[in-house]
Design a protein around this motif. Structure first.
Motif, PDB file in Angstrom:
ATOM      1  N   ALA A 129     -25.153  -4.021  22.444  1.00 51.43           N
ATOM      2  CA  ALA A 129     -24.839  -4.585  21.127  1.00 51.43           C
ATOM      3  C   ALA A 129     -25.590  -3.917  19.976  1.00 51.43           C
ATOM      4  CB  ALA A 129     -25.041  -6.093  21.093  1.00 51.43           C
TER       5      ALA A 129
ATOM      6  N   SER B 191     -20.666   0.847  25.023  1.00 57.49           N
ATOM      7  CA  SER B 191     -21.065  -0.492  24.578  1.00 57.49           C
ATOM      8  C   SER B 191     -21.986  -1.176  25.580  1.00 57.49           C
ATOM      9  CB  SER B 191     -19.830  -1.361  24.341  1.00 57.49           C
ATOM     10  OG  SER B 191     -19.113  -0.883  23.241  1.00 57.49           O
TER      11      SER B 191
ATOM     12  N   LYS C 211     -23.858  -2.634  16.850  1.00 55.91           N
ATOM     13  CA  LYS C 211     -23.517  -3.568  15.768  1.00 55.91           C
ATOM     14  C   LYS C 211     -24.612  -3.637  14.710  1.00 55.91           C
ATOM     15  CE  LYS C 211     -20.691  -6.208  18.884  1.00 55.91           C
ATOM     16  NZ  LYS C 211     -20.720  -7.244  19.884  1.00 55.91           N
TER      17      LYS C 211
END
Length: 168
Positions: free
Chosen positions: A64, A59, A67
């Motif tokens: 991000a 991550s 996502k």
């Protein structure tokens, strides 16, 4: 003035490209693959293998982008590739072989979904997937090393692929 993601003028564009990893298991590499997939408008990412680290290290590297990029995990890259081929995708493996074509001379087909298979950091794309592929492509290299990092190779390949497919 230097631009950033708040003030750049790049037009978002999506491409009918799916990335399939064949046992890529390094968390930093996976995070970086998410970033490359996001940067090049990749439709989806399949992370295949026994050990897919989707934790904090991944991550942090992905920043991000995990996502914004649709992804799935699967135990078998071969099974995923077979299914995508049955659905009509063109299967391209990024691997240096005695029959692979230099990516800069390969003409990517417009109008069909494309699957780009990326291999394990140590062993590359499996023989079974190479045999199932519609084409094998490679990046010409001019140094003494015969391979590069999977993310670097993926990024170069996505640049060339999207350059050819891009709508201006």
């Amino acid at each position: 003035m230097q631009l950033n993601h708040y003030n750049s003028k790049f037009e978002p564009q999506d491409f009918p490209v799916t990335l399939v990893t064949d046992n890529v298991s390094d968390a930093a590499n996976i995070g970086s693959l998410f970033r490359a997939a996001d940067a090049f408008g990749v439709a989806q990412l399949f992370l295949c293998g026994d050990r897919i680290p989707l934790g904090k290290k991944m991550s942090r590297t992905a920043r991000a982008s995990e996502k914004s990029v649709p992804y799935q995990t699967a135990a078998s890259a071969l099974a995923v590739v077979k299914q995508l081929k049955e659905e009509g995708a063109v299967i391209l493996s990024l691997e240096i072989t005695d029959t692979s074509l230099p990516i800069h001379s390969f003409k990517f087909l417009k109008g069909k979904p494309i699957v780009l298979v990326l291999g394990d950091e140590n062993f590359g794309v499996s023989d079974a997937i190479l045999k199932l592929s519609d084409a094998l492509i490679h990046i010409d290299m001019f140094g003494v090393n015969s391979s590069m990092n999977v993310v670097q190779a993926c990024t170069i390949a996505l640049y060339e692929l999207t350059r050819q497919l891009r709508v201006f």
